[in-house]
Design a protein around this motif. Structure first.
Motif, mmCIF file in Angstrom:
data_model
loop_
_atom_site.group_PDB
_atom_site.id
_atom_site.type_symbol
_atom_site.label_atom_id
_atom_site.label_comp_id
_atom_site.label_asym_id
_atom_site.label_seq_id
_atom_site.Cartn_x
_atom_site.Cartn_y
_atom_site.Cartn_z
ATOM 1 N N PHE A 1 -2.887 -14.824 25.261
ATOM 2 C CA PHE A 1 -3.201 -15.396 26.559
ATOM 3 C C PHE A 1 -1.920 -15.365 27.390
ATOM 4 O O PHE A 1 -1.113 -16.300 27.335
ATOM 5 N N PRO B 1 -12.042 -19.627 24.779
ATOM 6 C CA PRO B 1 -11.262 -19.592 26.027
ATOM 7 C C PRO B 1 -12.186 -19.571 27.233
ATOM 8 O O PRO B 1 -13.213 -18.894 27.247
ATOM 9 N N GLY B 2 -11.812 -20.348 28.247
ATOM 10 C CA GLY B 2 -12.607 -20.398 29.464
ATOM 11 C C GLY B 2 -13.826 -21.278 29.368
ATOM 12 O O GLY B 2 -14.529 -21.478 30.358
ATOM 13 N N ASP C 1 -14.509 -12.872 27.435
ATOM 14 C CA ASP C 1 -13.870 -14.138 27.739
ATOM 15 C C ASP C 1 -12.825 -14.531 26.708
ATOM 16 O O ASP C 1 -12.088 -15.477 26.898
ATOM 17 N N ARG C 2 -12.772 -13.853 25.574
ATOM 18 C CA ARG C 2 -11.830 -14.213 24.532
ATOM 19 C C ARG C 2 -10.433 -13.739 24.880
ATOM 20 O O ARG C 2 -10.237 -12.904 25.750
ATOM 21 N N GLY C 3 -9.452 -14.300 24.177
ATOM 22 C CA GLY C 3 -8.110 -13.786 24.333
ATOM 23 C C GLY C 3 -8.101 -12.329 23.909
ATOM 24 O O GLY C 3 -8.899 -11.901 23.092
ATOM 25 N N ARG D 1 -7.996 -18.546 30.615
ATOM 26 C CA ARG D 1 -7.988 -17.184 30.087
ATOM 27 C C ARG D 1 -6.796 -16.424 30.633
ATOM 28 O O ARG D 1 -6.348 -16.678 31.740
#
Length: 240
Positions: A151, A187-188, A134-136, A240
């Motif tokens: 992103f 993120p997200g 889920d991270r950049g 994301r």
């Protein structure tokens, strides 16, 4: 640390100056907006403390003039705590505000919080940490191997505290940068306003959520309106 204080009430100006000097700050002061603007242009200051109601050039106009050339932390003071004063100050680019009369301990706490943002690293929030997927997307750049969070066309250098959009640098005020770093760390993930007040504004108590909403609006203008999503009834999240 040097603070530029612009306050037209001489009694308040002197009392605030003495209080801040007791905490080790150097204070340069002015009694009107135009003089404050001259002092700002003549010297370097670590933080600006501006009253809203000033003769000549008011605090809102002074904040806008400062933001034309500087991203130094700005703390506004409002005698009434009027919603219009607060919103106008934040929209002009102020990072935070206090209502007069303000307790010295509260004022110093807000000042310290703003000054700490220059060395900010995202805090672990109450929300669950984002999973690796889920991270950049992390990349390595340059000989130092610093991690960049990407992103789409938005790139966040968390070590160098630099942001670029489509390869062009984005100038963010300290609070805007801190807010983006907090979003980029999750993120997200939906972050509610109280979590953001705690982690970004460093409030140990419930603060005014208007500062969050106004700062999100300013951030959207600089990185793209659709980049930060509003989740009604809950908070905000970085797409994301």
């Amino acid at each position: 640390m040097t603070i530029l204080l612009v306050e037209d009430d001489e009694v308040i100006r002197r009392s605030v100056t003495l209080a801040l000097e007791r905490y080790g700050y150097r204070v340069v002061s002015a009694g009107d907006g135009l003089t404050g603007l001259e002092l700002f242009r003549e010297g370097r200051h670590d933080l600006l403390l501006l009253d809203v109601m000033l003769p000549g050039l008011d605090g809102i106009g002074l904040c806008r003039r400062i933001r034309e050339t500087s991203m130094d932390p700005v703390l506004m003071m409002s005698a009434r705590g009027d919603a219009l004063d607060v919103v106008s100050g934040l929209e002009a680019g102020a990072d935070d505000y206090v209502v007069k009369p303000v307790d010295t301990a509260v004022l110093v706490a807000r000042i310290r919080s703003l000054l700490r943002r220059a060395v900010y690293t995202p805090a672990a929030s109450g929300a669950a940490p984002a999973a690796a997927g889920d991270r950049g997307r992390p990349e390595r750049s340059g000989a130092d191997g610093r991690e960049l969070l990407v992103f789409g066309d938005l790139t966040v250098d968390t070590a160098g505290l630099e942001v670029s959009l489509a390869g062009r640098p984005v100038a963010l005020a300290p609070t805007e940068l801190r807010l983006l770093l907090e979003f980029a760390a999750h993120p997200g993930t939906v972050l509610d306003r109280q979590t953001l007040l705690r982690n970004v504004w460093d409030y140990g108590w419930d603060g005014d959520s208007r500062v969050v909403d106004l700062c999100v609006q300013r951030l959207r203008k600089k990185i793209g309106a659709d980049r930060v999503e509003t989740v009604r009834g809950f908070g905000y999240k970085l797409r994301r």
